[in-house]
Structures are given as C-alpha cells and as structure tokens.
Design an enzyme around this catalytic site. Sequence first.
Site, PDB file in Angstrom:
ATOM      1  N   SER B 130      42.957  44.850  42.181  1.00 52.23           N
ATOM      2  CA  SER B 130      43.310  43.466  42.512  1.00 52.23           C
ATOM      3  C   SER B 130      44.355  43.456  43.645  1.00 52.23           C
ATOM      4  O   SER B 130      44.063  43.929  44.740  1.00 52.23           O
ATOM      5  CB  SER B 130      43.769  42.729  41.253  1.00 52.23           C
ATOM      6  OG  SER B 130      43.823  41.353  41.467  1.00 52.23           O
ATOM      7  N   HIS B 172      38.083  40.415  43.332  1.00 52.89           N
ATOM      8  CA  HIS B 172      37.532  39.326  42.493  1.00 52.89           C
ATOM      9  C   HIS B 172      36.509  38.550  43.336  1.00 52.89           C
ATOM     10  O   HIS B 172      36.461  37.321  43.310  1.00 52.89           O
ATOM     11  CB  HIS B 172      38.632  38.371  42.013  1.00 52.89           C
ATOM     12  CG  HIS B 172      39.738  39.022  41.241  1.00 52.89           C
ATOM     13  ND1 HIS B 172      39.646  39.294  39.893  1.00 52.89           N
ATOM     14  CD2 HIS B 172      40.964  39.478  41.630  1.00 52.89           C
ATOM     15  CE1 HIS B 172      40.778  39.868  39.478  1.00 52.89           C
ATOM     16  NE2 HIS B 172      41.583  39.994  40.521  1.00 52.89           N
ATOM     17  N   GLU B 199      34.681  42.058  40.488  1.00 56.83           N
ATOM     18  CA  GLU B 199      35.423  42.553  39.323  1.00 56.83           C
ATOM     19  C   GLU B 199      34.667  43.712  38.660  1.00 56.83           C
ATOM     20  O   GLU B 199      33.444  43.808  38.751  1.00 56.83           O
ATOM     21  CB  GLU B 199      35.647  41.408  38.333  1.00 56.83           C
ATOM     22  CG  GLU B 199      36.567  40.343  38.932  1.00 56.83           C
ATOM     23  CD  GLU B 199      36.859  39.177  38.005  1.00 56.83           C
ATOM     24  OE1 GLU B 199      36.263  39.105  36.909  1.00 56.83           O
ATOM     25  OE2 GLU B 199      37.687  38.327  38.386  1.00 56.83           O
TER      26      GLU B 199
END
Lengths: 273, 273
Positions: B130, B172, B199
């Site tokens: 992330s 994401h 993800e």
Amino acid sequence: MSRNEKSHLVIIGGAEDKSGECEILKRFFSLAGGRKADICVISTASTNPETGAQYRDIFTDFGAANVSLLAIQSREEANQPHYRSSFAEKTGIFLTGGDQLRITGILGGSVLGQAMQESYRQGAVVAGTSAGASAMSTTMLVGGVDEATPSKEIIRMAPGLGLLSDVVVDQHFAQRGRIGRLLAAIAHNPYIQGVGIDEDTAIVISGGSVCEVIGTGTVAILDGRQSRHSNVSESSPRQPLALTDVKLHILCKGYRYDLQKRLVSIPQVKEDI
Amino acid sequence: MSRNEKSHLVIIGGAEDKSGECEILKRFFSLAGGRKADICVISTASTNPETGAQYRDIFTDFGAANVSLLAIQSREEANQPHYRSSFAEKTGIFLTGGDQLRITGILGGSVLGQAMQESYRQGAVVAGTSAGASAMSTTMLVGGVDEATPSKEIIRMAPGLGLLSDVVVDQHFAQRGRIGRLLAAIAHNPYIQGVGIDEDTAIVISGGSVCEVIGTGTVAILDGRQSRHSNVSESSPRQPLALTDVKLHILCKGYRYDLQKRLVSIPQVKEDI
C-alpha cells in the site's frame, strides 16, 4: 445496419447537466432540428414515471415543436401496430437511463424497436444516457462489477439495439471505476473497441463512425486489435484476466475519434501571434 | 541508483492475504532467506502500533531467525547514528501501509533511510504494501482522487525513496478505481511507466527490471512512451486530460514484465498430450 450518412447518435455517460448550460442535451435538441424538432422520449429502461417526464419537460422548455413520451413497460405495448407509421416523422429519439435489459427485452424486435431503427436509418438522431447509452451497440454490457479485478466473471453481455457496430459502451466510467469490466469485455473479442464514457460527457457519432467528445469529462477508447496475447479462452471464469498491448486513448471535449479508421483527431489550437 | 543484480523488491497492492496461503508474504520471507532471514519491519507509514506488530508476528510465525520492528515516528529517531551499522545484517526490510508521505517525510535522507538503501544495494529484499509500495519509486503518487475523470488536479506527486526508477506505482488499483490518477501521473511525463497493483497482488522485481506478478489480482502497466499527443502542458488544472496511444497491459499471476525492455513475457503453458 446500413445508415444515412446524416444520421447521428448521441451516447451519454449518464448524469448529464440538466439545469445549467445543458451542453449535451442542447446538442441533441439541435441535431434533432431545434425548434422544428419532433422528439420522442422513451423511458422503457426505467420503472420510475419521473424519469421520462423530466426529459419531456426539458425538451419542451428548449422549444421543440413536438415532444412525446413513451413509458412503455411491456412487449404488448411495444408491438402496437400504429408505431409502424407514427415514428416516420420523428427527428429525435431519446432513451433514458434505468436498466438496459429492459430496453432490449421490451423493445428488441418489437414494432416500436423496428420503427426506431428505421427512423435512425432515415436520419433521426438517437440519443441514450446511461442504460440508454449501453443499449445502442450490437453487443452490450448488461451489467458487471464496478471496481473489480478484470475477469470473465465480472461482466455479462447480451445483444443490444444494433445502432452501432464493433463497439461496447460503458457509462459512469471514471465515477464508478469501470475500466476492469470494459477490459474484460474487449478481451472476449479484441476486435471490438471499448468506449468508456464519464458522467456529463458524451460522444456524438456522425455517419456511424466519427465520434466527437462533448461535455465536462473524458472518454476512454480501448482498442485491443493489436493485442498480442490474452488468457481469456483458457482462464476459468474467476481467474484474473491477462491482456497485453491494448491501445488506450483518453479524450476530452473537442477531440474526435474515427471508429472505422481507429484514429484520434486532435482539436486545432489557435496559435498566439 | 546502482543495485546488486540479486536485489529484489516486492511491491504489494495492499490488503495481501495474512491468514491463508500468504503467497505474497511468504515470497518476501523466502527471498529474505527463509529461516535464516533477519527482517526489519518499518511501520513509519502508520501511527497505529498494531500495524507493524501484525507483520512482526507473521514473519516470526513463518520462522525467521530474527524479526525487529521499527515504529519510528520522527526524523530525530530516524537519525540515530547506530542505524548506520545495525542495518548491515538485514536480509529483508518490510514497509507497512499508512501514508507514504510519512515514509518519505520521516525517513527520506535520514540515517535510517540511507541505511535502508545501502541494504538494498547489498542484496537485501525490500517489500512495501500500500503506502509502502507507492514510496518505492523515484517519484511517487502522494495522493489523488479515486474514481475521477483524469485531470492534473486529481493527483499530487513527490520524490519517493528512489529504489525504483522510471515508474510510478499505484495500489488498491482495481478496488478503488484508480486508472484516472495513474493516467494523470504518466501524462505529466509519458516516459514514466505507470504500474497499478490490485489488492492481494504484487510484483517481485529482480535486478531492478524484471517484474513477476504474484497473488490473486492483476497488475496494470501503462506505457506512455509512444503517446502521440497530450494536452497536459496547455490544460488548466481542472480541465479533463487528453492522452492518446498509451499501451496498456493487464497481467496476472505468472506473467512477467521487463521495465527496461518494456516487454511482457507470457507464462509457458503445459500442453495436453
């Protein structure tokens, strides 16, 4: 389908401006003949009576000579014989949003559906927003999962109204994160061009080929013809997609794209002297 | 930066599996030396103490020889001189999620930041998930608007950790509808390749160039080098973007992409006999 070179489609990504400049709706109104326009709003996609009435009132306010509303909810209604003749004078047909499967399931192959296609062939402008936009093409996206890893499972396709060939249209494109589903669609047959239209954005197609972008957002064109590889035939439905060498264009107002030549035209900029 | 040919980066799109097969975290653990691994988890991106502790416990459970956790929250801490030497033995460094601006703002140019880069040069594997993924590159996306029509206004960029050149990473990717912001990033300099990672999906980069896709989702590669036109220099910040002829690849597990050659390698399929 064969078509009149003067025919126009206005394919709208949904949520178009209805209270300000109304750029997109006014373009449709103008192409339909402006004050001489004879417009039919078809709200079959929606079960909400307000949906069609809103557009009827807007085109009436613009000053169209005649605006009618067909809130047809069944194939029986769509097969009334009088539609065969009553559509001959229409200069503009507007398909509202809702569910594209209602448009094709109720109108597809019906007397009204055929009359609508004949009107388009004769030069009427046909506009569709949201579900009405998706329904235009020969094969349409019926539904799909937003914001999803692309795979075969995330989309469903079905035969559309057939006003536009070799294209799959998706709407609310940036706003709902739909690139995955449009990529999944073109992976099934990379000859098809994917056209993703943002909200308050439209393409105006002239003669079935040249698209002009209008409105405040962007249009994504996905051209898979030069793709060298995909795993679509051997992958399982849930397996993530692989698809290489897709050509992507992002276009905004003023840009044109020729669906047959697969070429972008850039707007001419006035040079400062 | 110069790098060891054996160096690896593991760049994760967030929300990786932590309780099942743990494919991605186990690949990092294996590249770091498996049971001989000396791993440092750096949770600077997050202010939540649980974030780093979770990864420390996972790598300990995997059986790593040594796992330490640095929950550094200030430049003062990051500049402690002992980090100059204490990082020499590390075989794996893991950057957690949170806010990438905390990673660069606190670690960038600090003693710890430099020690981390030196470890990578010496062959340690560096992983980030992330925010930790975004921070890897020379220029990084600091933030941006999800599900938005691409325009200059929807993104902010800043200098990253510099472990990876000529790339902007977004994470994401499908789940948050981020193609618009990645397109906006590469429009600023189409030489840069955009890498959008879903993800529970990662790229493992060997020798700074060859990316292998692992995990359950897809990785989008946007290559703007052959783009013929964009309006990025003349458009106003809020004006929608135009960018033509971007090459797009969607890749899933087993596919490889060479960032230097800009070429996809397709996994070999065992033929049925």
